[in-house]
Design a protein around this motif. Sequence first.
Motif, PDB file in Angstrom:
ATOM      1  N   ASP A   1       0.780  -1.361   0.119  1.00  0.00           N
ATOM      2  CA  ASP A   1      -0.273  -0.233  -0.005  1.00  0.00           C
ATOM      3  C   ASP A   1       0.449   1.460   0.121  1.00  0.00           C
ATOM      4  O   ASP A   1       0.357   2.031  -1.016  1.00  0.00           O
ATOM      5  CB  ASP A   1      -0.658  -0.020   1.066  1.00  0.00           C
TER       6      ASP A   1
ATOM      7  N   ILE B   1       2.466   1.577  -3.245  1.00  0.00           N
ATOM      8  CA  ILE B   1       1.343   2.380  -4.404  1.00  0.00           C
ATOM      9  C   ILE B   1       1.377   3.862  -4.450  1.00  0.00           C
ATOM     10  O   ILE B   1       1.116   4.756  -5.584  1.00  0.00           O
ATOM     11  CB  ILE B   1       0.124   1.714  -4.121  1.00  0.00           C
TER      12      ILE B   1
ATOM     13  N   THR C   1       2.628   6.259  -6.584  1.00  0.00           N
ATOM     14  CA  THR C   1       2.168   7.032  -7.736  1.00  0.00           C
ATOM     15  C   THR C   1       2.599   8.465  -8.033  1.00  0.00           C
ATOM     16  O   THR C   1       2.713   9.347  -8.681  1.00  0.00           O
ATOM     17  CB  THR C   1       0.457   7.282  -7.075  1.00  0.00           C
TER      18      THR C   1
ATOM     19  N   LEU D   1      -0.035  -3.243  -8.230  1.00  0.00           N
ATOM     20  CA  LEU D   1      -1.507  -3.144  -7.853  1.00  0.00           C
ATOM     21  C   LEU D   1      -2.239  -4.715  -8.555  1.00  0.00           C
ATOM     22  O   LEU D   1      -2.539  -5.662  -7.469  1.00  0.00           O
ATOM     23  CB  LEU D   1      -2.058  -1.820  -8.678  1.00  0.00           C
TER      24      LEU D   1
ATOM     25  N   ARG E   1      -5.944  -5.585  -7.390  1.00  0.00           N
ATOM     26  CA  ARG E   1      -6.532  -4.415  -9.016  1.00  0.00           C
ATOM     27  C   ARG E   1      -5.980  -4.684  -9.655  1.00  0.00           C
ATOM     28  O   ARG E   1      -5.194  -3.763 -10.644  1.00  0.00           O
ATOM     29  CB  ARG E   1      -6.241  -3.107  -7.995  1.00  0.00           C
TER      30      ARG E   1
ATOM     31  N   GLU F   1      -7.121  -1.527 -12.437  1.00  0.00           N
ATOM     32  CA  GLU F   1      -6.009  -0.757 -12.552  1.00  0.00           C
ATOM     33  C   GLU F   1      -4.338  -0.558 -13.115  1.00  0.00           C
ATOM     34  O   GLU F   1      -4.273   0.086 -13.387  1.00  0.00           O
ATOM     35  CB  GLU F   1      -5.787  -0.152 -10.823  1.00  0.00           C
ATOM     36  N   ALA F   2      -4.024  -1.967 -12.486  1.00  0.00           N
ATOM     37  CA  ALA F   2      -2.795  -2.371 -13.257  1.00  0.00           C
ATOM     38  C   ALA F   2      -2.743  -2.473 -14.532  1.00  0.00           C
ATOM     39  O   ALA F   2      -1.840  -1.764 -15.360  1.00  0.00           O
ATOM     40  CB  ALA F   2      -2.841  -4.301 -12.247  1.00  0.00           C
TER      41      ALA F   2
END
Length: 176
Positions: free
Chosen positions: A62, A65, A69, A89, A94, A97-98
């Motif tokens: 987390d 990410i 980002t 991700l 996820r 999103e990946a």
Amino acid sequence: RQAIALKSRFAQAHSNLGTTLTKIGRLGEAEESLRTAIAIKPDYANAHFNLGRVLQQLGRLDEAIIIYTRATELNSNHAAAYSYLGVTLAKLGRLDEAAVCYRRAIVLEPSDAVVHNNLGIAFEELGRLDDAEASYMQAIDFQPGFIPAHINLGNTLKKLGRWDESGASYRRAIDL
């Protein structure tokens, strides 16, 4: 370390030290060096990217990410940051999103076979087998000797019931 001793606020030296420490497996020290680089130069996209890699290796997905980002916000042309963000991700399930991240990385680095392969994996896990096949084929077009893409293509073709083509893909991987 000598450069840092001479100039303690030299962000690139802290970042380079962090990258080196990562390579030798000293992740805690690497994290500290990279965070120092970012504290000195908050807009240093590569330091954010490298910190994301450390956090990913530490299993702090987390946090990784968030950092990846930020790297993409600082440098919207950082293909590797999009790629690694996609991988992280995907590890968290996820996949949509990946796939977006992989596609952005491909726009920036169209011939990156690994990213095409990773996009194929995301599509396969999403049940989008035709898209997965196309992604694996792209990976193979760019890197004909890329064994994982041949194996993944074989798996997808098998799921599509295209047994002969699947077998040919597996045989190619074995030959390689």
